[in-house]
Design an enzyme around this catalytic site. Structure first.
Site, PDB file in Angstrom:
ATOM      1  N   CYS A  41      19.602  47.046   7.268  1.00  0.00           N
ATOM      2  CA  CYS A  41      18.321  46.583   6.736  1.00  0.00           C
ATOM      3  C   CYS A  41      18.270  46.810   5.221  1.00  0.00           C
ATOM      4  CB  CYS A  41      17.173  47.333   7.409  1.00  0.00           C
ATOM      5  SG  CYS A  41      15.542  46.926   6.731  1.00  0.00           S
ATOM      6  N   GLU A  99      -6.128   7.333   6.917  1.00  0.00           N
ATOM      7  CA  GLU A  99      -5.234   8.490   6.951  1.00  0.00           C
ATOM      8  C   GLU A  99      -5.942   9.692   6.351  1.00  0.00           C
ATOM      9  OE1 GLU A  99      -0.923   9.284   7.843  1.00  0.00           O
ATOM     10  OE2 GLU A  99      -2.276   7.602   8.187  1.00  0.00           O
ATOM     11  N   TYR A 137      -7.679   1.952   5.286  1.00  0.00           N
ATOM     12  CA  TYR A 137      -6.793   0.848   4.932  1.00  0.00           C
ATOM     13  C   TYR A 137      -6.760  -0.325   5.914  1.00  0.00           C
ATOM     14  CZ  TYR A 137      -3.777   3.819   7.863  1.00  0.00           C
ATOM     15  OH  TYR A 137      -3.271   4.600   8.866  1.00  0.00           O
ATOM     16  N   CYS A 141      15.360  49.707   4.668  1.00  0.00           N
ATOM     17  CA  CYS A 141      15.434  51.097   5.156  1.00  0.00           C
ATOM     18  C   CYS A 141      16.835  51.537   5.529  1.00  0.00           C
ATOM     19  CB  CYS A 141      14.491  51.294   6.350  1.00  0.00           C
ATOM     20  SG  CYS A 141      15.021  50.422   7.849  1.00  0.00           S
ATOM     21  N   LYS A 168       2.258  -5.602   4.136  1.00  0.00           N
ATOM     22  CA  LYS A 168       1.629  -6.373   5.211  1.00  0.00           C
ATOM     23  C   LYS A 168       1.442  -7.810   4.741  1.00  0.00           C
ATOM     24  CE  LYS A 168      -1.149  -2.285   6.395  1.00  0.00           C
ATOM     25  NZ  LYS A 168      -2.498  -1.678   6.331  1.00  0.00           N
ATOM     26  N   LYS A 224      10.497   3.655   3.568  1.00  0.00           N
ATOM     27  CA  LYS A 224      10.348   5.096   3.395  1.00  0.00           C
ATOM     28  C   LYS A 224      11.314   5.610   2.337  1.00  0.00           C
ATOM     29  CE  LYS A 224       8.960   7.538   6.857  1.00  0.00           C
ATOM     30  NZ  LYS A 224       8.836   8.288   8.123  1.00  0.00           N
ATOM     31  N   ASP A 256       1.097  10.512   3.621  1.00  0.00           N
ATOM     32  CA  ASP A 256       1.709  11.448   4.563  1.00  0.00           C
ATOM     33  C   ASP A 256       0.616  12.339   5.137  1.00  0.00           C
ATOM     34  OD1 ASP A 256       3.699  12.583   6.013  1.00  0.00           O
ATOM     35  OD2 ASP A 256       4.494  13.828   4.410  1.00  0.00           O
ATOM     36  N   LYS A 282       2.143   4.659   1.375  1.00  0.00           N
ATOM     37  CA  LYS A 282       2.206   5.203   2.741  1.00  0.00           C
ATOM     38  C   LYS A 282       1.883   6.686   2.672  1.00  0.00           C
ATOM     39  CE  LYS A 282       5.076   5.401   6.870  1.00  0.00           C
ATOM     40  NZ  LYS A 282       4.869   6.837   7.129  1.00  0.00           N
ATOM     41  N   GLU A 319       0.844  -1.198   0.000  1.00  0.00           N
ATOM     42  CA  GLU A 319       0.000   0.000   0.000  1.00  0.00           C
ATOM     43  C   GLU A 319       0.879   1.248   0.000  1.00  0.00           C
ATOM     44  OE1 GLU A 319      -3.106  -2.292   3.047  1.00  0.00           O
ATOM     45  OE2 GLU A 319      -2.148  -0.417   3.648  1.00  0.00           O
ATOM     46  N   CYS A 337      10.249  51.541   8.622  1.00  0.00           N
ATOM     47  CA  CYS A 337      10.653  50.482   7.684  1.00  0.00           C
ATOM     48  C   CYS A 337       9.386  49.962   7.002  1.00  0.00           C
ATOM     49  CB  CYS A 337      11.360  49.361   8.431  1.00  0.00           C
ATOM     50  SG  CYS A 337      12.032  48.076   7.357  1.00  0.00           S
ATOM     51  N   CYS A 339      15.613  44.400  12.252  1.00  0.00           N
ATOM     52  CA  CYS A 339      15.661  45.833  11.972  1.00  0.00           C
ATOM     53  C   CYS A 339      14.868  46.530  13.065  1.00  0.00           C
ATOM     54  CB  CYS A 339      15.052  46.128  10.603  1.00  0.00           C
ATOM     55  SG  CYS A 339      14.819  47.903  10.304  1.00  0.00           S
TER      56      CYS A 339
END
Length: 671
Positions: A406, A173, A225, A409, A288, A312, A117, A115, A113, A430, A424
């Site tokens: 900066c 998931e 799943y 400015c 599995k 992975k 995220d 995986k 299957e 700014c 800054c």
């Protein structure tokens, strides 16, 4: 390594990995990659095997995932939601396959299957109706997020088929498609909100929102799943997936039944490339053992099943050329470096920019002009430079030096001790800071002013109509100047002014958050308004009074004191008060249930299984008790839960203050 060094390393790894687990599962804000986490975890596992006497009972090797949040009702899983063992190389898969063969022989199949995220979820159905949706939590207990999960269109509220069992639990998931993530994240950026790093974090953060209406606005999806029932209905996992699909559940169409590890590895090779053509993120493949009887024979370790493992994918990395480094100034004045790259294809998208975080990162990489760099995009939408190919560095190329002024400015930058970022200090002149502060004030989580987005604020600022947040409330006095603005019709003007007028009714805590005081986020603003009740008390609060507030530390207290020492900030508050904004907290009248706790004071610390801290505080106040924010001789009881800070415990013990549990409190109310 000496035994002392090994003990120290185990303790450090345990502390570090527990924190990373909390960042990932509770805060949804991981600070290291999965690969880096797994390498550290493997080191800890090896050390604990060699020295079991040194193993911490709270070691991350003995548990699954993170902590339980207290924003939702806590539910105990009927079947624990275990995690899977991870691997990043094919030899580990072959070793796994050999172990399976030694235990059950060679007559078996694998189900492969994708995986996903996302966020693991457990759905419980009774008589065909969805009655509960629970997050994984720590694997034993999770958060009841049923009202939020019901907003996901892919999850049926009722099962339409006829052959389903009376009671079933199905695991899956929750995730977000990349296109939806990018659209919603751009909205957050336009509202000056912190963008999520990737779709997984956005999905996780969405599921844990308190407002289901906001959850419904964000398009989530879900793949299911794994099926659990009281009495086993099918012989194999593959048969149960087919049944679940027929019942109307969203099952991934890319699952594959494989015979032999070679077929599994071929499947992995295919998806290592093809994954970038999916509309959602996957970070690996799960395999599995198919037969339920063989799964039972293989059994479980304390943390994971012996019949399943996940492979992975490593984060993709490409080589490209650094063309320049630019610097962005945020509303707080923080100056962030960004690498501008020669466009290169990475993980299915063209990458032109990469984050450099801060001056320390530039120094760590030892960046030079025109360097050839390695760029990684492992689960992060914004790529990052991981290293430099110094073999390709051009002779005589100049080192990238972080600026001392900066870029917007010209003010000299400052860097506070202990902080990585340069700032800054010219927040009054700014331009990016001025516009950023006004955008923050108008944002949805602050004053929620409709009809005035980032582009409008930029236009109003450039035309000289606004320079401070208080100027918003004087815009109604400038109708002719507003009409002269390009692309600004009468309806737009009306909607903007109406939104500004409605914002005057926003509560004190929203106003305080909208002011943009450094380190004062939504939660801190709420705690401060609850404690001090009004702006006058807060403005006059000393450092000692501020740190007495629960969860207000020295850094926040110093920032607040510093903010109110500036006369220009106090002048703005006067103008906002004159405009009609709320600077007093509306207190809900507490109706006493009894007077059993009258004259007694309490401080709550730690996490409780049955109640949130707010629920306990309300219970105390409804029965006549009073809440304190710090430990002193005036405290009657310290109400202590799990994970209470050791300093509070030490101080309470030293002052001989009685320490009670939530059970003790309930018993006090029964007397």
């Amino acid at each position: 390594m000496s035994i002392i060094d090994i003990k120290s390393r185990i303790e450090n790894l345990t502390t570090e990995l527990n924190q990373h687990n909390y960042n990932y599962y509770v805060l949804a804000q991981p600070t290291i990659t999965d690969y880096e986490f797994d390498i550290k975890l493997k080191e800890l596992i090896d050390l604990e095997k060699q020295h079991p006497e040194l193993q911490d009972p709270y070691s991350p090797t003995q548990r699954v995932g993170g902590e339980i949040t207290k924003e939702f009702k806590t539910v105990t899983h009927k079947w624990p939601m275990l995690s899977l063992g991870n691997t990043y190389n094919e030899q580990d898969l072959r070793d796994f396959d050999d172990r399976i063969k030694k235990a059950i022989g060679t007559d078996f199949e694998y189900v492969c299957e994708l995986k996903f995220d996302g966020l693991s979820i457990s759905l419980t159905y009774e008589n065909g109706k969805l009655i509960r949706a629970v997050t994984r939590g720590d694997g034993t207990k999770g958060d009841d997020v049923t009202s939020n999960i019901k907003t996901i269109k892919a999850i049926p509220h009722t099962i339409k088929a006829k052959d389903y069992p009376d009671k079933l639990e199905i695991r899956g998931e929750v995730f977000m498609h990349r296109a939806a993530f990018e659209r919603l994240n751009n909205e957050r950026i336009n509202n000056d909100e912190v963008p999520y790093a990737n779709p997984r974090n956005f999905a996780s953060g969405t599921v844990k929102l308190q407002n289901s209406a906001e959850v419904a606005r964000r398009p989530l999806d879900c793949f299911l799943y794994f099926l659990y029932t009281e009495k086993r209905l099918y012989r194999t996992h593959w048969e149960s997936l087919e049944a679940v699909k027929n019942w109307g559940f969203h099952v991934c169409e890319h699952n594959k039944l494989c015979i032999g590890i070679d077929e599994v590895i071929k499947f992995i090779h295919y998806w290592n490339t093809e994954r970038f053509n999916l509309s959602y993120d996957i970070d690996g493949i799960v395999l599995k053992v198919n037969s339920y009887a063989q799964q039972e024979e293989l059994g479980f370790t304390a943390k994971s099943p012996r019949w399943a493992i996940s492979f992975k994918f490593k984060a993709q990395e490409v080589e490209t050329v650094l063309e320049s480094v630019s610097y962005q100034v945020g509303r707080t004045g923080a100056v962030t470096p960004v690498a501008n790259l020669k466009p290169v294809l990475l993980a299915g998208t063209t990458v032109k920019r990469a984050t450099l975080h801060n001056a320390n990162e530039i120094e760590r990489l030892d960046l030079h002009e025109g360097d050839t760099v390695f760029v990684e995009k492992g689960g992060e939408i914004i790529p990052k430079i991981t290293s430099v190919n110094t073999l390709k560095r051009k002779e005589g190329s100049l080192k990238i030096v972080y600026p001392d002024t900066c870029p917007e400015c010209g003010s000299n930058l400052i860097r506070k001790e202990g902080e990585a970022a340069f700032y800054c200090p010219n927040d009054e002149a700014c331009p990016p800071q001025i516009m950023g502060k006004i955008q923050h004030f108008c944002s949805r989580k602050a004053m929620n002013i409709d009809g005035i987005g980032s582009e409008t604020i930029e236009l109003l600022y450039k035309e000289g109509l606004i320079e401070h947040i208080s100027d918003l409330y004087a815009l109604y006095q400038k109708p002719d100047q507003l009409k002269d603005l390009a692309r600004f019709g009468e309806k737009s003007i009306y909607n903007m002014l109406e939104g500004i007028e409605r914002s005057k009714q926003m509560p004190f805590e929203k106003v305080l958050f909208g002011l943009g005081i450094r380190y004062v986020g939504e939660t801190v603003a709420r705690k401060l308004t609850i404690y001090f009740k009004n702006m006058d008390s807060l403005q006059n609060a000393s450092y000692e009074e501020l740190i007495a507030v629960d969860e207000i530390g020295s850094r926040i207290a110093e920032s607040i004191v510093s903010y109110f020492q500036e006369s220009r900030h106090n002048e703005q508050i006067i103008l906002l008060r004159d405009a009609g904004l709320q600077f007093i907290r509306d207190e809900e009248e507490i109706v006493l249930s009894s007077d059993r706790l009258t004259g007694k004071t309490f401080l709550i610390s730690g996490v409780f299984e049955k109640y949130s801290r707010d629920e306990l505080a309300n219970l105390i106040e409804m029965n006549g008790g009073k809440m304190l924010s710090s430990i002193s001789g005036k405290l009657s009881y310290l109400l202590a839960g799990e994970n209470m800070g050791p300093s509070k415990l030490e101080k309470a013990t030293k002052l001989k203050i009685p320490i009670i549990s939530d059970v003790d409190l309930i018993d006090m109310l029964k007397v």
